[in-house]
Design a protein around this motif. Structure first.
Motif, PDB file in Angstrom:
ATOM      1  N   ALA A   7       0.830  -1.207   0.000  1.00  0.00           N
ATOM      2  CA  ALA A   7       0.000   0.000   0.000  1.00  0.00           C
ATOM      3  C   ALA A   7       0.866   1.259   0.000  1.00  0.00           C
ATOM      4  O   ALA A   7       1.954   1.289   0.573  1.00  0.00           O
ATOM      5  CB  ALA A   7      -0.917   0.003   1.212  1.00  0.00           C
ATOM      6  N   GLN A  39      -3.978   5.538  -1.505  1.00  0.00           N
ATOM      7  CA  GLN A  39      -4.812   4.393  -1.870  1.00  0.00           C
ATOM      8  C   GLN A  39      -5.924   4.188  -0.841  1.00  0.00           C
ATOM      9  O   GLN A  39      -5.950   4.835   0.216  1.00  0.00           O
ATOM     10  CB  GLN A  39      -3.961   3.126  -1.994  1.00  0.00           C
ATOM     11  N   ILE A  44      -9.068   1.100   0.726  1.00  0.00           N
ATOM     12  CA  ILE A  44      -9.508  -0.292   0.813  1.00  0.00           C
ATOM     13  C   ILE A  44     -11.028  -0.334   0.732  1.00  0.00           C
ATOM     14  O   ILE A  44     -11.703   0.669   0.985  1.00  0.00           O
ATOM     15  CB  ILE A  44      -9.034  -0.978   2.116  1.00  0.00           C
ATOM     16  N   ILE A  98      -6.856   4.977   3.260  1.00  0.00           N
ATOM     17  CA  ILE A  98      -5.865   4.546   4.241  1.00  0.00           C
ATOM     18  C   ILE A  98      -5.308   5.775   4.947  1.00  0.00           C
ATOM     19  O   ILE A  98      -4.869   6.735   4.305  1.00  0.00           O
ATOM     20  CB  ILE A  98      -4.728   3.765   3.550  1.00  0.00           C
ATOM     21  N   GLY A 155      -7.879  -4.895  -0.824  1.00  0.00           N
ATOM     22  CA  GLY A 155      -6.977  -3.802  -1.128  1.00  0.00           C
ATOM     23  C   GLY A 155      -5.596  -4.311  -1.512  1.00  0.00           C
ATOM     24  O   GLY A 155      -5.395  -5.513  -1.618  1.00  0.00           O
ATOM     25  N   PRO A 156      -4.646  -3.418  -1.722  1.00  0.00           N
ATOM     26  CA  PRO A 156      -4.846  -1.963  -1.801  1.00  0.00           C
ATOM     27  C   PRO A 156      -5.455  -1.580  -3.141  1.00  0.00           C
ATOM     28  O   PRO A 156      -5.143  -2.178  -4.169  1.00  0.00           O
ATOM     29  CB  PRO A 156      -3.429  -1.415  -1.648  1.00  0.00           C
TER      30      PRO A 156
END
Length: 263
Positions: free
Chosen positions: A35, A39, A41, A58, A95-96
């Protein structure tokens, strides 16, 4: 972008930061090392009647501890359910997702002054960026009122803080651009996240002052992986996927260079 994974993460610490604003640490995240700042999730509800996951940015990354922090506003039944999770429980996340902020074009990292401009729930994803950025950093944070959250977190990673509130109860009365002008801030680059009206102002300010800017857009999402075209924004160029002036916020973004999009 690293490989997308869907896992059952362990719930860690859950804290209320301000009325309706929750902080939650997720543990045992296999993809945390992939990650990057900017970004997000997708978080799935336990109640299966809520089919679509909730996209949440995030806020912090702890690669060594395989942990990730999210900070979100309780906006409906799904996020209310998430806020009631207890430490030790499991929550399904994917994710990411998306593309984060680009930091590889900085010519003189230690000598660069970055403006991190966030409004409301667009503030949390700027924290993980602030922790990663070198050089001087000024966080310009916009809130509705005096319910200030994450200020100490930004201070702890070396940021100078400038606050704007709609009602003038803290800092400059008005929006983040009002605060930037009031403090006569001059940055070498801008990283921004927040609602569209705010981003429109940031884009105009950046163009007026010839400052490169990256904007992370807030948009309602369905699939989160670019398949449904439910979160498109208008782009300056023609998208290779749809062959029209669209960009998918979840897949092509959520971070765009200011000149890539029209607001």
């Amino acid at each position: 972008m690293g490989k997308i994974k869907k896992i059952a993460a362990k719930v860690g610490e859950v804290v209320t930061l301000a009325p309706g604003i929750c902080s939650l640490w997720l543990e045992e995240i296999d993809f945390v090392k992939d990650a990057v700042p900017g970004q997000f999730i997708s978080v799935y509800c336990e109640d299966k009647s809520r089919l679509l996951p909730r996209p949440i940015s995030i806020c912090e990354i702890d690669g060594e501890g395989r942990r990730m922090r999210i900070v979100y506003r309780i906006a409906g039944a799904g996020t209310m359910e998430l806020s009631r999770r207890k430490p030790g429980e499991r929550v399904t996340v994917m994710g990411p997702l998306g593309n984060g902020y680009r930091m590889d074009g900085i010519k003189n990292p230690e000598g660069t002054h970055s403006l991190l401009v966030g409004g409301g729930i667009g503030i949390p994803p700027l924290l993980v960026l602030a922790q990663a950025l070198p050089g001087k950093k000024t966080a310009v944070l916009g809130y509705r009122d005096n319910q200030i959250f994450l200020k100490e977190d930004f201070l702890s990673c070396g940021c100078e803080i400038v606050i704007a509130t709609d009602d003038g109860s803290v800092g400059t009365k008005g929006n983040v651009i009002d605060a930037i002008r009031a403090k006569d801030l001059r940055g070498d680059q801008i990283f921004s996240c927040g609602p569209t009206p705010m981003q429109r102002g940031v884009k105009a300010y950046a163009a007026e002052n010839k400052i490169p800017a990256q904007l992370s857009l807030e948009e309602r999402m369905a699939c989160g992986i670019g398949a449904c075209l439910g979160c498109v924004c208008k782009s300056a160029g023609i998208d290779a996927h749809s062959q029209v002036h669209n960009k998918r916020v979840c897949k092509d973004g959520p971070v765009f260079f200011a000149e890539e999009i029209e607001l």
